[in-house]
Write a protein that holds these residues in place. Structure first.
Motif, PDB file in Angstrom:
ATOM      1  N   ASP A  48      -0.663   9.530   0.139  1.00  0.00           N
ATOM      2  CA  ASP A  48      -2.010   9.602   0.710  1.00  0.00           C
ATOM      3  C   ASP A  48      -2.907   8.791  -0.220  1.00  0.00           C
ATOM      4  O   ASP A  48      -3.554   9.324  -1.107  1.00  0.00           O
ATOM      5  N   ILE A  49      -2.938   7.484   0.029  1.00  0.00           N
ATOM      6  CA  ILE A  49      -3.602   6.600  -0.924  1.00  0.00           C
ATOM      7  C   ILE A  49      -5.110   6.839  -0.961  1.00  0.00           C
ATOM      8  O   ILE A  49      -5.731   6.758  -2.026  1.00  0.00           O
TER       9      ILE A  49
ATOM     10  N   VAL B 272       0.900  11.485  -4.270  1.00  0.00           N
ATOM     11  CA  VAL B 272       1.876  10.471  -4.695  1.00  0.00           C
ATOM     12  C   VAL B 272       3.195  11.132  -5.028  1.00  0.00           C
ATOM     13  O   VAL B 272       3.204  12.260  -5.512  1.00  0.00           O
ATOM     14  N   THR B 273       4.257  10.386  -4.871  1.00  0.00           N
ATOM     15  CA  THR B 273       5.565  10.833  -5.310  1.00  0.00           C
ATOM     16  C   THR B 273       6.137   9.775  -6.236  1.00  0.00           C
ATOM     17  O   THR B 273       6.250   8.625  -5.846  1.00  0.00           O
ATOM     18  N   PHE B 274       6.441  10.163  -7.466  1.00  0.00           N
ATOM     19  CA  PHE B 274       7.072   9.244  -8.403  1.00  0.00           C
ATOM     20  C   PHE B 274       8.454   9.800  -8.713  1.00  0.00           C
ATOM     21  O   PHE B 274       8.596  10.731  -9.486  1.00  0.00           O
ATOM     22  N   GLN B 275       9.446   9.243  -8.079  1.00  0.00           N
ATOM     23  CA  GLN B 275      10.810   9.709  -8.291  1.00  0.00           C
ATOM     24  C   GLN B 275      11.789   8.562  -8.175  1.00  0.00           C
ATOM     25  O   GLN B 275      11.585   7.642  -7.395  1.00  0.00           O
ATOM     26  N   LYS B 276      12.823   8.625  -8.982  1.00  0.00           N
ATOM     27  CA  LYS B 276      13.906   7.651  -8.897  1.00  0.00           C
ATOM     28  C   LYS B 276      13.407   6.216  -8.974  1.00  0.00           C
ATOM     29  O   LYS B 276      13.791   5.369  -8.150  1.00  0.00           O
ATOM     30  N   GLY B 277      12.507   5.973  -9.894  1.00  0.00           N
ATOM     31  CA  GLY B 277      12.065   4.607 -10.106  1.00  0.00           C
ATOM     32  C   GLY B 277      11.187   4.032  -9.020  1.00  0.00           C
ATOM     33  O   GLY B 277      11.025   2.815  -8.916  1.00  0.00           O
ATOM     34  N   ARG B 278      10.605   4.904  -8.211  1.00  0.00           N
ATOM     35  CA  ARG B 278       9.697   4.393  -7.194  1.00  0.00           C
ATOM     36  C   ARG B 278       8.451   5.260  -7.102  1.00  0.00           C
ATOM     37  O   ARG B 278       8.529   6.490  -7.074  1.00  0.00           O
TER      38      ARG B 278
ATOM     39  N   ARG C 278       0.810  -1.214   0.000  1.00  0.00           N
ATOM     40  CA  ARG C 278       0.000   0.000   0.000  1.00  0.00           C
ATOM     41  C   ARG C 278       0.852   1.277   0.000  1.00  0.00           C
ATOM     42  O   ARG C 278       0.356   2.352  -0.345  1.00  0.00           O
ATOM     43  N   THR C 279       2.094   1.151   0.400  1.00  0.00           N
ATOM     44  CA  THR C 279       2.919   2.360   0.460  1.00  0.00           C
ATOM     45  C   THR C 279       3.540   2.715  -0.885  1.00  0.00           C
ATOM     46  O   THR C 279       3.974   3.841  -1.072  1.00  0.00           O
ATOM     47  N   GLY C 280       3.562   1.742  -1.803  1.00  0.00           N
ATOM     48  CA  GLY C 280       4.103   2.046  -3.117  1.00  0.00           C
ATOM     49  C   GLY C 280       4.745   0.838  -3.775  1.00  0.00           C
ATOM     50  O   GLY C 280       4.590  -0.289  -3.302  1.00  0.00           O
TER      51      GLY C 280
END
Lengths: 263, 263
Positions: free
Chosen positions: A240-241, A229-235, A193-195
Motif C-alpha cells: 500500500d504505497i 510493505v512486505t520485505f521478505q526473501k530479498g524483495r 511502484r510495486t517494489g
DNA sequence: CGAGAGTTTGATCCAGTTCAAGGAAAGTGG
DNA sequence: CCACTTTCCTTGAACTGGATCAAACTCTCG
C-alpha cells in the motif's frame, strides 16, 4: 554487532578504450546529463574516468577509513554501502550506493579517507584515480559542475537520512527508508511502484536506521501486518504505497531532477 | 516545539567594488586557498561573488524550503542554522553556519530549495546569485573544484552528525557536538582550547541533537557536574577537554586541512 | 513592573534496547 | 546426499534512556 567478512578481490585486466569510449552512456553519464548538457569533449573527459574496470566480491571492503591517497569508483552494477565504525564496535551506515553512483569522492578530495565502503553484492565498477578527477575538472568546468551537482544530491540524501534519525519513530524511519530506496531504484530503471529486489539484511537496516536488529524485525512485522510493505526473501513489496508515503511523510522532491539546469 | 519569529530584513545598499575587490581575503577565500592554490583570476572571479552585501536581523529566515530560484550566501559574520521542518511541527537542525561558510549552495544547484536557513544572531553576508556561481565555475575550474571541496567538507560534517544521531548516547552526542563547534570556531580564529562564545539556546541544541529540550538541560548538568564542560550564559567552557574528547570519541580528522592539495 | 524567552527540576511513562533462545535457509565438505 | 556450520530471521521477557507532562524559577528588556 556487525558481521564482517574479508573476502578477495578479483581485479579484471584494464579494458581497452575502443569506440565504446565515445558512447559510454553509463548510468552516471545519464544522471549527469540530466543536469548539465555535456558537450562532446566533456563526455570524452568523463569517458576517461572509465578506463579501469574492476570487479569486487560481495563483502569486500572497497574503501578503508583512514587510508591515504584512496581512489574513487563509479559503480556500474551491484550494491555497496558507506559507513563509519565507532570505537565501541558499533557501525553507522551512512548511505547505500547503486549503479550510477560516484563512490569515495570525498576520499580523493581529502588527504585521508573519512569513511569506509563495503560491497554488499558482487560489484562492477570503474576505478578513478585522484589525478584523473582533478585533471578532468581542469579541462571541463561543466563536468566539475555536474559532479558538484551529483555530490550535492548525495548530500541531500544524507540530510534526509539525518532528519530520519533525529526526528522520526522507528516505523516512520523504516517506511521512509524503503520508499527512498525504491525511488532511487526506479531512477536508474530498476523496479517499479510495486517494489524492488533488495539484497540488504536486517542488520544492514539496523545499522542504517540506528536501531537494533531485533527491533528492525519487529518493525518490519508491524508494517507487514498493517498491509503497508512486505520485505521478505530479498524483495521489498509495496503493498500500500500511498499508506506508506503518508506514514513516512515522504516527499520525492529532493530526488527529482526535472531537466537540465545548465545548457 | 520550536520558537519561530518572523522579523524584518535590512538590506544594505550594494557595496561598490573598489580596491577591496583585489584583496577580499574573507574567511571563505582563506578557507578555499587552504585547499587549492587560486590564481589571480580565480580570486577575481571569487571576488565577484562579494558584490551584494546584505545584513539580516537575528531570527530572519534567509532561505525558505520549497522556494524556487533561491540565491546563496557567503557568511561574513554571525551565526545561522539550516534545518528541515516535519509535518508534525518537529524541527531537525542539520548544521550551523559561521563566518566563511557557504550557505544555500544546494538551493542554487537544485531548482527548488530542500531546506531552510535562519539567522541566530545578526548576520553580515554576501548574496550570490545562481548565475554568478554557474558563470564563475565556467570561468574558473579551480574555483569550482575548491567549492566542491568545501561542499564535501560540509558533507563530512553532516555525516559525522548522522553518526552522532544514529549511534551515540545523549551525553556523547552533546560532548561531540560541542567539541566540533569549538574546533570550527578555532579554524576561523575565534575561541581557543578553553572555550568559545556561543549564542545557541537549549532548544537549538535539542533540535540539532534529536533530543528534547528538557533532556538537553539534564545532559548539560551532568557534563558540568562531571567537570567536563560548562555551557552557561552564552559561553561554552571546556573544563576538561581531554576527558570530553575521550567521552565523545572525538577525532578532528574530518575537519583538518593540512596544506593545499592542488597547486 | 510585567511579559515573553529561556532554564531548571520533579514525576511518570513508553519506545526501543538488551538478553536469551529457537528456527529456517543455504552453503560446505566428507 | 546427509551431517554440520554459518548466516540470517523470529519471538519472548525484562529493563532503561530519554520523552512527556507539569510547574516554577530567572533573566532581559520594553
Amino acid at each position: 554487532m556487525p558481521f564482517l567478512n574479508t573476502p578477495l578481490t578479483k581485479q579484471d585486466p584494464t579494458v581497452s578504450m575502443g569506440t565504446a569510449m565515445m558512447t559510454p552512456q553509463g548510468p552516471l553519464t545519464r544522471k549527469l546529463s540530466a543536469f548539465v548538457a555535456l558537450s562532446g569533449s566533456d563526455l570524452e573527459t568523463l569517458a576517461r574516468f572509465h578506463k579501469r574496470r574492476r570487479s569486487f566480491l560481495a563483502g569486500h571492503e572497497m574503501i578503508h577509513e583512514g587510508q591515504k591517497n584512496q581512489s574513487a569508483f563509479i559503480l556500474a552494477k551491484g550494491w555497496a554501502f558507506s559507513y563509519k565504525m565507532l570505537p565501541d564496535g558499533d557501525r553507522q551506515i551512512v548511505d547505500f550506493q547503486i549503479a550510477g553512483d560516484f563512490l569515495g569522492l570525498r576520499s580523493v578530495l581529502f588527504r585521508t579517507t573519512d569513511h569506509s565502503v563495503e560491497a554488499i553484492t558482487r560489484i562492477e565498477a570503474s576505478e578513478v584515480l585522484a589525478t584523473d578527477i582533478l585533471d578532468g575538472f581542469a579541462h571541463s568546468p561543466r563536468l566539475a559542475t555536474a559532479i558538484l551537482w551529483a555530490a550535492s544530491r548525495d548530500e541531500a540524501m544524507v540530510v534526509e537520512h539525518l532528519v530520519n534519525l533525529g526526528r522520526r519513530s522507528a516505523e516512520e524511519r523504516m517506511a521512509h527508508f524503503l520508499l527512498e530506496l525504491g525511488a532511487r531504484q526506479q531512477l536508474v530503471g530498476i523496479g517499479d511502484r510495486t517494489g524492488f529486489d533488495c539484497p540488504l539484511t536486517q542488520y544492514h537496516l539496523a545499522d542504517a536506521l540506528g536501531l537494533s536488529a531485533v527491533h528492525v524485525n519487529r518493525v518490519l512485522r508491524n508494517l507487514r501486518e498493517q498491509g503497508l510493505v512486505t520485505f521478505q526473501k530479498g524483495r521489498v513489496a509495496f503493498d500500500d504505497i500511498d499508506g506508506l508515503v503518508e506514514l513516512a511523510g515522504f516527499d520525492t522532491e529532493y530526488l527529482d531532477q526535472d531537466g537540465p539546469l545548465m545548457r
